[in-house]
Design an enzyme around this catalytic site. Structure first.
Site, PDB file in Angstrom:
ATOM      1  N   TYR A  30       0.847  -1.195   0.000  1.00  0.00           N
ATOM      2  CA  TYR A  30       0.000   0.000   0.000  1.00  0.00           C
ATOM      3  C   TYR A  30       0.885   1.249   0.000  1.00  0.00           C
ATOM      4  O   TYR A  30       0.623   2.223  -0.720  1.00  0.00           O
ATOM      5  CB  TYR A  30      -0.920  -0.002   1.210  1.00  0.00           C
ATOM      6  CG  TYR A  30      -1.765   1.250   1.339  1.00  0.00           C
ATOM      7  CD1 TYR A  30      -2.924   1.396   0.588  1.00  0.00           C
ATOM      8  CD2 TYR A  30      -1.393   2.277   2.203  1.00  0.00           C
ATOM      9  CE1 TYR A  30      -3.697   2.548   0.694  1.00  0.00           C
ATOM     10  CE2 TYR A  30      -2.153   3.428   2.303  1.00  0.00           C
ATOM     11  CZ  TYR A  30      -3.308   3.561   1.555  1.00  0.00           C
ATOM     12  OH  TYR A  30      -4.054   4.716   1.659  1.00  0.00           O
ATOM     13  N   PRO A  83       0.974  14.881   3.233  1.00  0.00           N
ATOM     14  CA  PRO A  83      -0.151  14.109   3.772  1.00  0.00           C
ATOM     15  C   PRO A  83      -0.163  12.694   3.218  1.00  0.00           C
ATOM     16  O   PRO A  83       0.030  12.484   2.019  1.00  0.00           O
ATOM     17  CB  PRO A  83      -1.378  14.895   3.299  1.00  0.00           C
ATOM     18  CG  PRO A  83      -0.911  15.644   2.087  1.00  0.00           C
ATOM     19  CD  PRO A  83       0.533  15.956   2.330  1.00  0.00           C
ATOM     20  N   GLN A 133      -4.836  18.921   5.233  1.00  0.00           N
ATOM     21  CA  GLN A 133      -5.221  18.676   3.841  1.00  0.00           C
ATOM     22  C   GLN A 133      -6.638  18.122   3.796  1.00  0.00           C
ATOM     23  O   GLN A 133      -6.951  17.106   4.429  1.00  0.00           O
ATOM     24  CB  GLN A 133      -4.256  17.699   3.181  1.00  0.00           C
ATOM     25  CG  GLN A 133      -4.646  17.300   1.759  1.00  0.00           C
ATOM     26  CD  GLN A 133      -4.876  15.817   1.640  1.00  0.00           C
ATOM     27  OE1 GLN A 133      -3.972  15.017   1.863  1.00  0.00           O
ATOM     28  NE2 GLN A 133      -6.096  15.430   1.320  1.00  0.00           N
ATOM     29  N   HIS A 281       0.500  12.968  -7.001  1.00  0.00           N
ATOM     30  CA  HIS A 281       0.043  12.065  -5.941  1.00  0.00           C
ATOM     31  C   HIS A 281       0.995  10.875  -5.780  1.00  0.00           C
ATOM     32  O   HIS A 281       0.581   9.747  -5.537  1.00  0.00           O
ATOM     33  CB  HIS A 281      -1.374  11.564  -6.239  1.00  0.00           C
ATOM     34  CG  HIS A 281      -2.207  11.357  -5.009  1.00  0.00           C
ATOM     35  ND1 HIS A 281      -2.908  12.375  -4.399  1.00  0.00           N
ATOM     36  CD2 HIS A 281      -2.471  10.255  -4.263  1.00  0.00           C
ATOM     37  CE1 HIS A 281      -3.559  11.910  -3.361  1.00  0.00           C
ATOM     38  NE2 HIS A 281      -3.294  10.620  -3.238  1.00  0.00           N
ATOM     39  N   GLY A 335       6.353  12.040   1.215  1.00  0.00           N
ATOM     40  CA  GLY A 335       5.468  11.165   1.976  1.00  0.00           C
ATOM     41  C   GLY A 335       6.091   9.821   2.253  1.00  0.00           C
ATOM     42  O   GLY A 335       6.325   9.453   3.400  1.00  0.00           O
TER      43      GLY A 335
END
Length: 382
Positions: A30, A83, A133, A281, A335
């Site tokens: 993940y 985030p 966020q 992303h 991240g």
């Protein structure tokens, strides 16, 4: 804060390898995966690393400082923690570990709507310095309530997300039962037994949940109902009609994350936003898109005087931060790098990763004779 790190893990890749051994496969995949065939996930870093910097060895050099101003605040380094959703799935209590470390090192921490710590707790841990966020809710009442909570928690910056109009197609997560609705299969349970430290920490802190959203969730949701709740509660597609009320309501700095085009940049400027984060992303949404550094270079050159241009996606090291800033970013966010650190080293992971990145970036600056982070573009080899 002193930059001390565990010398057994002197790179983000070392932390990644350690994390893979410490957490269940479904949690690691993940964290580690992109979407579809992972093409853009890999391209993000590989194309960023094609950026080259010019050293000026004979120039008089007074020393290098990582301190960087953003929105009138001086941070101790030009990078922050991006985030990340479901942080507690990857390592229990990891969002709190990272919030504390960010505060101690005076760098920004951005809390996701769908992570495992509440707005109020993140604010408490950072003395009101955590950014928030927002995933855009479908109902205005819910949107307004969450924004008021962020305001009450003294969040200085609100980040709104534009690059999740649909959820990315992620084959690993589908195989592992982490799509919506999620499901825990026998294979996942066996993986947990193989990671006893992770399992014990999870028992200690409890099953991870969406802490910020708990006041709005019906009690006793099962996993199928959770998927339906998320689908009904959030709509990731932003437009002018959705952004305007947020701009009117939010008195602090407002940032649009997920920008990858001139058009969206111009819209952000027109709508009165204070900053943008050029991002795809982390390669988790559009496998056929550009790497992040490609639009960053153009956007920063055209619009860098009109709006604060930041970047995330693909940044994995101190030299990567330098490359991004030389390409025009005023600030950077990561991240996965921080999640690898916490997944590898638990409570020590946040401080370790920040210290490692600071040390790497300081070395680059000293090497190329760059005194201030704003000087990086002067060292870009075009």
């Amino acid at each position: 804060m002193a930059n001390k790190f565990d010398t057994r893990f002197p790179s983000i890749d070392d932390l990644r390898k350690r994390a893979q051994k410490k957490i269940p496969k479904f949690a690691f995949e993940y964290l580690d995966g992109g979407c579809n065939e992972d093409v853009n996930l890999k391209r993000n870093t590989s194309e960023l690393r094609e950026v080259q910097l010019r050293p000026n060895y004979l120039r008089k050099h007074k020393g290098s400082s990582l301190k960087t101003k953003l929105f009138g605040v001086e941070y101790d380094a030009p990078f922050g923690i991006a985030p990340v959703g479901l942080q507690g799935l990857m390592w229990p209590n990891s969002s709190e570990i990272l919030a504390k470390a960010a505060f101690q090192h005076n760098i920004p921490f951005i809390l996701s709507t769908v992570t495992t710590t509440s707005i109020e707790r993140a604010s408490e841990l950072t003395e009101g310095k955590a950014w928030f966020q927002l995933y855009h809710p479908t109902e205005n009442k819910l949107r307004d309530d969450i924004i008021k909570r962020a305001e009450s928690a003294e969040c200085p910056v609100l980040v709104i997300l534009c690059d999740v109009p649909t959820f990315g197609f992620r084959p690993r997560d589908i195989r592992n039962g982490l799509a919506m609705p999620p499901k825990m299969n026998l294979n996942n349970i066996l993986q947990v037994f193989g990671r006893p430290e992770w399992a014990l920490e999870t028992l200690k802190y409890g099953q991870p949940g969406f802490e910020t959203l708990k006041p709005y969730m019906p009690k006793g949701l099962d996993l199928k109902q959770l998927g339906k709740f998320m689908d009904q509660t959030f709509s990731g597609r932003l437009n002018e009609e959705k952004i305007k009320p947020i701009r009117d309501m939010w008195k602090g700095k407002l940032v649009l994350k997920g920008v990858a085009s001139d058009y969206d940049t111009e819209e952000a400027i027109r709508l009165g936003l204070d900053g943008i984060i050029v991002s795809n992303h982390g390669g988790r949404q559009l496998d056929a898109g550009e790497s992040t550094v490609k639009p960053l270079t153009s956007i920063a050159e055209k619009y860098g005087e009109q709006i604060e241009v930041m970047m995330d996606s693909g940044i994995r090291s101190g030299p990567d931060v330098a490359r991004a800033m030389a390409s025009g970013a005023k600030f950077t966010f990561m991240g996965r790098s921080f999640m690898y650190g916490v997944s590898a080293l638990g409570k020590r992971g946040g401080n370790h990763t920040i210290s490692l990145l600071k040390t790497e970036l300081q070395q680059v600056m000293e090497q190329i004779c760059c005194e201030k982070t704003t000087d990086f573009p002067n060292h870009l080899i075009k």
